[in-house]
Motif scaffolding. Structure first.
Motif, PDB file in Angstrom:
ATOM      1  N   GLY A   1       0.924  -1.041   0.134  1.00 34.62           N
ATOM      2  CA  GLY A   1      -0.293   0.196   0.042  1.00 34.62           C
ATOM      3  C   GLY A   1       0.664   1.201  -0.059  1.00 34.62           C
ATOM      4  O   GLY A   1       1.834   1.233   0.356  1.00 34.62           O
ATOM      5  N   GLY A   2       0.312   2.563  -0.306  1.00 26.44           N
ATOM      6  CA  GLY A   2       0.684   3.354   0.135  1.00 26.44           C
ATOM      7  C   GLY A   2       1.473   3.891   0.188  1.00 26.44           C
ATOM      8  O   GLY A   2       2.716   4.653   1.033  1.00 26.44           O
ATOM      9  N   ILE A   3       0.979   3.981   2.350  1.00 30.40           N
ATOM     10  CA  ILE A   3       0.998   4.029   3.397  1.00 30.40           C
ATOM     11  C   ILE A   3       2.653   3.851   3.467  1.00 30.40           C
ATOM     12  O   ILE A   3       3.679   4.551   4.095  1.00 30.40           O
ATOM     13  N   GLN A   4       2.768   2.345   3.357  1.00 30.79           N
ATOM     14  CA  GLN A   4       3.573   1.722   3.690  1.00 30.79           C
ATOM     15  C   GLN A   4       4.719   1.635   2.820  1.00 30.79           C
ATOM     16  O   GLN A   4       5.986   1.670   3.304  1.00 30.79           O
TER      17      GLN A   4
ATOM     18  N   LEU B   1      -2.999  11.210  -2.123  1.00 26.66           N
ATOM     19  CA  LEU B   1      -2.605  11.798  -3.629  1.00 26.66           C
ATOM     20  C   LEU B   1      -1.626  11.128  -4.787  1.00 26.66           C
ATOM     21  O   LEU B   1      -3.043  10.986  -5.324  1.00 26.66           O
ATOM     22  N   GLY B   2      -1.277   9.931  -4.587  1.00 25.38           N
ATOM     23  CA  GLY B   2      -1.248   8.796  -5.188  1.00 25.38           C
ATOM     24  C   GLY B   2       0.395   8.823  -6.070  1.00 25.38           C
ATOM     25  O   GLY B   2       0.276   9.605  -6.430  1.00 25.38           O
ATOM     26  N   ILE B   3       0.438   7.613  -4.982  1.00 26.46           N
ATOM     27  CA  ILE B   3       1.637   7.421  -5.380  1.00 26.46           C
ATOM     28  C   ILE B   3       2.316   6.961  -7.495  1.00 26.46           C
ATOM     29  O   ILE B   3       3.403   6.755  -8.157  1.00 26.46           O
TER      30      ILE B   3
ATOM     31  N   THR C   1      -3.907  -8.628 -14.250  1.00 27.11           N
ATOM     32  CA  THR C   1      -2.342  -9.359 -13.641  1.00 27.11           C
ATOM     33  C   THR C   1      -1.952 -10.273 -11.899  1.00 27.11           C
ATOM     34  O   THR C   1      -1.356 -10.970 -11.736  1.00 27.11           O
ATOM     35  N   GLY C   2      -3.040  -9.050 -11.475  1.00 30.26           N
ATOM     36  CA  GLY C   2      -3.206  -9.813 -10.266  1.00 30.26           C
ATOM     37  C   GLY C   2      -2.108  -8.646  -9.455  1.00 30.26           C
ATOM     38  O   GLY C   2      -1.151  -7.971 -10.165  1.00 30.26           O
ATOM     39  N   ALA C   3      -1.985  -8.685  -7.904  1.00 31.25           N
ATOM     40  CA  ALA C   3      -1.000  -8.537  -7.824  1.00 31.25           C
ATOM     41  C   ALA C   3       0.367  -8.841  -8.602  1.00 31.25           C
ATOM     42  O   ALA C   3       1.041 -10.124  -8.586  1.00 31.25           O
ATOM     43  N   VAL C   4       1.425  -7.856  -8.149  1.00 34.16           N
ATOM     44  CA  VAL C   4       3.133  -8.523  -8.681  1.00 34.16           C
ATOM     45  C   VAL C   4       4.192  -7.234  -7.924  1.00 34.16           C
ATOM     46  O   VAL C   4       3.621  -7.717  -6.486  1.00 34.16           O
ATOM     47  N   PRO C   5       4.815  -8.786  -7.711  1.00 35.82           N
ATOM     48  CA  PRO C   5       5.977  -8.679  -6.106  1.00 35.82           C
ATOM     49  C   PRO C   5       6.268  -7.352  -6.814  1.00 35.82           C
ATOM     50  O   PRO C   5       6.294  -6.935  -7.842  1.00 35.82           O
ATOM     51  N   TRP C   6       7.153  -6.545  -5.319  1.00 37.16           N
ATOM     52  CA  TRP C   6       8.112  -4.940  -6.041  1.00 37.16           C
ATOM     53  C   TRP C   6       8.554  -5.086  -7.089  1.00 37.16           C
ATOM     54  O   TRP C   6       9.044  -4.418  -8.203  1.00 37.16           O
TER      55      TRP C   6
ATOM     56  N   HIS D   1       6.259  -3.183 -14.729  1.00 39.73           N
ATOM     57  CA  HIS D   1       4.637  -3.281 -15.554  1.00 39.73           C
ATOM     58  C   HIS D   1       4.137  -1.902 -15.940  1.00 39.73           C
ATOM     59  O   HIS D   1       3.660  -2.100 -16.770  1.00 39.73           O
ATOM     60  N   TYR D   2       5.124  -1.447 -15.618  1.00 38.69           N
ATOM     61  CA  TYR D   2       4.188   0.358 -15.648  1.00 38.69           C
ATOM     62  C   TYR D   2       4.839   0.591 -16.713  1.00 38.69           C
ATOM     63  O   TYR D   2       4.509   1.375 -18.277  1.00 38.69           O
ATOM     64  N   GLY D   3       6.232  -0.106 -17.297  1.00 40.76           N
ATOM     65  CA  GLY D   3       6.735   0.060 -18.811  1.00 40.76           C
ATOM     66  C   GLY D   3       5.354  -0.829 -20.343  1.00 40.76           C
ATOM     67  O   GLY D   3       6.216  -0.074 -21.399  1.00 40.76           O
TER      68      GLY D   3
ATOM     69  N   VAL E   1      -2.837  -3.958 -13.228  1.00 41.42           N
ATOM     70  CA  VAL E   1      -2.254  -4.763 -12.570  1.00 41.42           C
ATOM     71  C   VAL E   1      -2.610  -4.324 -10.854  1.00 41.42           C
ATOM     72  O   VAL E   1      -2.087  -3.700 -10.539  1.00 41.42           O
ATOM     73  N   GLY E   2      -2.357  -5.904 -10.201  1.00 38.64           N
ATOM     74  CA  GLY E   2      -2.485  -5.405  -8.656  1.00 38.64           C
ATOM     75  C   GLY E   2      -3.670  -6.596  -8.090  1.00 38.64           C
ATOM     76  O   GLY E   2      -4.633  -7.172  -8.708  1.00 38.64           O
ATOM     77  N   GLY E   3      -4.353  -6.289  -6.926  1.00 40.25           N
ATOM     78  CA  GLY E   3      -5.234  -7.165  -5.929  1.00 40.25           C
ATOM     79  C   GLY E   3      -5.531  -6.280  -5.692  1.00 40.25           C
ATOM     80  O   GLY E   3      -5.467  -5.207  -4.970  1.00 40.25           O
ATOM     81  N   GLY E   4      -6.937  -7.061  -5.440  1.00 39.94           N
ATOM     82  CA  GLY E   4      -7.821  -6.792  -4.004  1.00 39.94           C
ATOM     83  C   GLY E   4      -9.320  -7.210  -4.196  1.00 39.94           C
ATOM     84  O   GLY E   4      -9.997  -8.107  -4.603  1.00 39.94           O
TER      85      GLY E   4
HETATM   86  N1  LIG Z   1       4.619  -4.272  -4.999  1.00 40.92           N
HETATM   87  C1  LIG Z   1       2.897  -3.696  -5.767  1.00 40.92           C
HETATM   88  N2  LIG Z   1       2.591  -3.115  -5.238  1.00 40.92           N
HETATM   89  C2  LIG Z   1       1.709  -2.633  -5.308  1.00 40.92           C
HETATM   90  C3  LIG Z   1       0.809  -3.071  -6.589  1.00 40.92           C
HETATM   91  N3  LIG Z   1      -0.271  -2.302  -6.678  1.00 40.92           N
HETATM   92  C4  LIG Z   1      -0.544  -1.208  -6.290  1.00 40.92           C
HETATM   93  N4  LIG Z   1       1.011  -0.984  -5.345  1.00 40.92           N
HETATM   94  C5  LIG Z   1       2.459   0.188  -4.585  1.00 40.92           C
HETATM   95  O1  LIG Z   1       1.075   1.016  -3.617  1.00 40.92           O
HETATM   96  C6  LIG Z   1       1.612   1.792  -3.885  1.00 40.92           C
HETATM   97  C7  LIG Z   1      -0.024   2.328  -3.837  1.00 40.92           C
HETATM   98  O2  LIG Z   1      -0.295   3.795  -3.396  1.00 40.92           O
HETATM   99  P1  LIG Z   1      -0.782   4.859  -3.656  1.00 40.92           P
HETATM  100  O3  LIG Z   1      -0.931   5.123  -5.084  1.00 40.92           O
HETATM  101  O4  LIG Z   1      -0.099   6.831  -2.834  1.00 40.92           O
HETATM  102  O5  LIG Z   1      -2.049   4.408  -2.831  1.00 40.92           O
HETATM  103  P2  LIG Z   1      -2.862   3.661  -1.452  1.00 40.92           P
HETATM  104  O6  LIG Z   1      -2.335   2.591  -1.348  1.00 40.92           O
HETATM  105  O7  LIG Z   1      -4.247   4.222  -1.427  1.00 40.92           O
HETATM  106  O8  LIG Z   1      -2.045   5.360  -0.642  1.00 40.92           O
HETATM  107  C8  LIG Z   1      -2.628   5.825   0.545  1.00 40.92           C
HETATM  108  O9  LIG Z   1      -1.814   6.568   0.852  1.00 40.92           O
HETATM  109  C9  LIG Z   1      -0.830   7.126   0.235  1.00 40.92           C
HETATM  110  C10 LIG Z   1       0.338   7.992   1.121  1.00 40.92           C
HETATM  111  O10 LIG Z   1       0.223   9.229   1.914  1.00 40.92           O
HETATM  112  C11 LIG Z   1      -1.582   8.155  -0.702  1.00 40.92           C
HETATM  113  O11 LIG Z   1      -0.415   8.936  -1.683  1.00 40.92           O
HETATM  114  C12 LIG Z   1      -2.772   8.306  -1.374  1.00 40.92           C
HETATM  115  O12 LIG Z   1      -3.714   8.791  -2.483  1.00 40.92           O
HETATM  116  C13 LIG Z   1      -4.086   7.098  -0.314  1.00 40.92           C
HETATM  117  O13 LIG Z   1      -4.367   7.556   0.861  1.00 40.92           O
HETATM  118  C14 LIG Z   1       2.055   2.467  -5.059  1.00 40.92           C
HETATM  119  O14 LIG Z   1       3.533   1.859  -4.768  1.00 40.92           O
HETATM  120  C15 LIG Z   1       2.319   1.105  -6.165  1.00 40.92           C
HETATM  121  O15 LIG Z   1       3.268   1.167  -7.015  1.00 40.92           O
HETATM  122  C16 LIG Z   1       0.997  -4.834  -7.062  1.00 40.92           C
HETATM  123  O16 LIG Z   1       0.039  -5.117  -7.198  1.00 40.92           O
HETATM  124  N5  LIG Z   1       2.278  -4.620  -6.360  1.00 40.92           N
END
Ligand SMILES: Nc1nc2c(ncn2[C@@H]2O[C@H](COP(=O)(O)OP(=O)(O)O[C@H]3O[C@H](CO)[C@@H](O)[C@H](O)[C@@H]3O)[C@@H](O)[C@H]2O)c(=O)[nH]1
Length: 380
Positions: free
Chosen positions: A16-19, A295-297, A261-266, A272-274, A236-239
């Motif tokens: 997740g984004g906060i993590q 915000l949206g990393i 694709t489901g969730a992918v490893p870091w 995957h963006y590419g 891309v992603g799971g949930g």
């Molecule tokens: N490895 C992996 N990473 C993933 C996957 N899907 C998403 N992620 C990663 O998880 C993060 C998602 O971050 P955000 O887009 O910021 O969203 P959020 O999890 O909802 O985070 C919240 O907190 C953020 C930090 O304050 C905020 O930026 C965001 O808007 C939101 O409030 C990104 O680094 C993204 O690449 C996956 O399948 N695999």
């Protein structure tokens, strides 16, 4: 910077984004001068093992609570004050202000001289609820600095704080690792593996939850396919929303043009963006403002990869896009608007390149973790 105890529920391996925010910041602080106190990722053996394996790789100590959710109970607060003293810390960083920031008075009594609490998207939502407002106010009064992601979250959260605490707020957004996310991140190999070579690809990377707007992208696909019949939506992603999204793709008649694709490893995330020609995540605000994007990393990671970005208009998401320069902000509730922007971008390589290059330059000048960690260091 004082030696710092980081107290958080949001630390990898939980995704997740906060993590991502906390881990990237922690990696850029002096490992001798931080101690992380976090909850355990998941219940059961698998969760404990994954957590232990992750912690063993970190350059700083991570002390886990047994529970998967740290709350500011008397017992948890005693544990935190014990760690503060044991490790000789004189600063505390609460990775998410609420609710753990309620431990601040006890930590101050135990010797903390600097207390910083970071806010994300959900605090902006909570700032509307009377109970949560008073909680944020108490946290603001008990800490030295409340940080915010951008103007949207600042204005919401400041309204819940006392005037003095609001005046002490500091801007601390997340960033992007521009060396990990870059235009040559291996997208061709992912395309080849998925059988997408030579097809126009719209990629969306995110957890699968309604706010992120993968459903709006699926609803936009018939219109996109009318202009670009070979186009593919790469999700891309799971949930928890996956089943509904798959059913929606079937019901909309576009299932053959949507790839999950489901969730992918870091390690595979940059490639995957590419794999995309365009990045899109048309997020929308839900539950009367409680479920809102901070915000949206992901937009920044996409820009770093050199992709044009189509972002939703929820909360602080527009702060992560230079509208008309690095991409466009669209109404997250309107599939037609999303489709129009996607079609324009898929049909215009020069425009995609120009927006992608502008995005990459913006990340390099403004959004590098190294620059932002410097700001945190100064607060601690
Ligand atoms: N490895 C992996 N990473 C993933 C996957 N899907 C998403 N992620 C990663 O998880 C993060 C998602 O971050 P955000 O887009 O910021 O969203 P959020 O999890 O909802 O985070 C919240 O907190 C953020 C930090 O304050 C905020 O930026 C965001 O808007 C939101 O409030 C990104 O680094 C993204 O690449 C996956 O399948 N695999």
């Amino acid at each position: 910077m004082h030696k710092t105890l980081i107290v958080t529920n949001d630390f990898p391996p939980r995704p997740g984004g906060i993590q991502a925010f906390l881990h990237n910041m922690a990696l850029r602080l002096d490992p001798e001068r931080i101690v992380v106190h976090a909850s355990t990722w998941k219940r059961g053996r698998e969760g404990a093992e994954a957590t232990a394996a992750f912690d063993a790789e970190q350059p700083f100590p991570v002390v886990r609570a047994r529970t998967t959710m740290l709350l500011p109970t008397p017992a948890a607060t005693r544990r935190a004050t014990g760690l503060l003293r044991e490790h000789g810390c004189t600063s505390v960083w609460f990775g998410a202000a609420a609710p753990l920031g309620l431990m601040a008075p006890a930590l101050r009594r135990a010797g903390a001289e600097r207390l910083v609490a970071t806010t994300h998207g959900h605090e902006a939502g909570w700032a509307q609820l009377p109970g949560a407002r008073s909680l944020l106010r108490r946290i603001g009064d008990a800490t030295d600095t409340i940080t915010y992601l951008g103007e949207y979250t600042r204005s919401r959260i400041a309204g819940a704080l006392g005037p003095e605490a609001a005046a002490r707020m500091a801007h601390l957004p997340p960033g992007v690792d521009e060396k990990t996310f870059h235009p040559d991140s291996g997208g061709d190999a992912v395309r080849a593996r998925l059988g997408l070579t030579d097809r126009p690809v719209v990629v969306c990377v995110s957890r699968l939850v309604p706010r992120k707007g993968q459903d709006t992208l699926i609803k936009a696909m018939p219109r996109v396919l009318a202009a670009e019949p070979d186009a593919v939506l790469l999700i891309v992603g799971g949930g928890p929303y996956e089943k509904e999204l798959r059913a929606l793709a079937e019901a909309t008649g576009v299932a053959r043009s949507v790839h999950f694709t489901g969730a992918v490893p870091w390690s595979e995330l940059p490639a995957h963006y590419g794999a995309g020609d365009v990045f899109a995540m048309p997020c929308r605000t839900r539950r009367g403002g409680l479920d809102v994007e901070g915000l949206g990393i992901v937009y920044l990671e996409a820009s770093a990869t050199g992709l044009p970005v189509v972002a939703g208009d929820s909360g602080g998401a527009p702060d992560a896009v230079l509208d008309g320069e690095t991409g466009w902000v669209v109404r997250g509730t309107r599939p037609e608007d999303v489709a129009d922007r996607l079609t324009t971008l898929l049909g215009d390589r020069a425009l995609r390149t120009a927006m992608g290059e502008r995005g990459r330059a913006w990340v390099e000048s403004t959004w590098r973790w190294d620059l932002l960690a410097e700001r945190l260091r100064a607060l601690l």
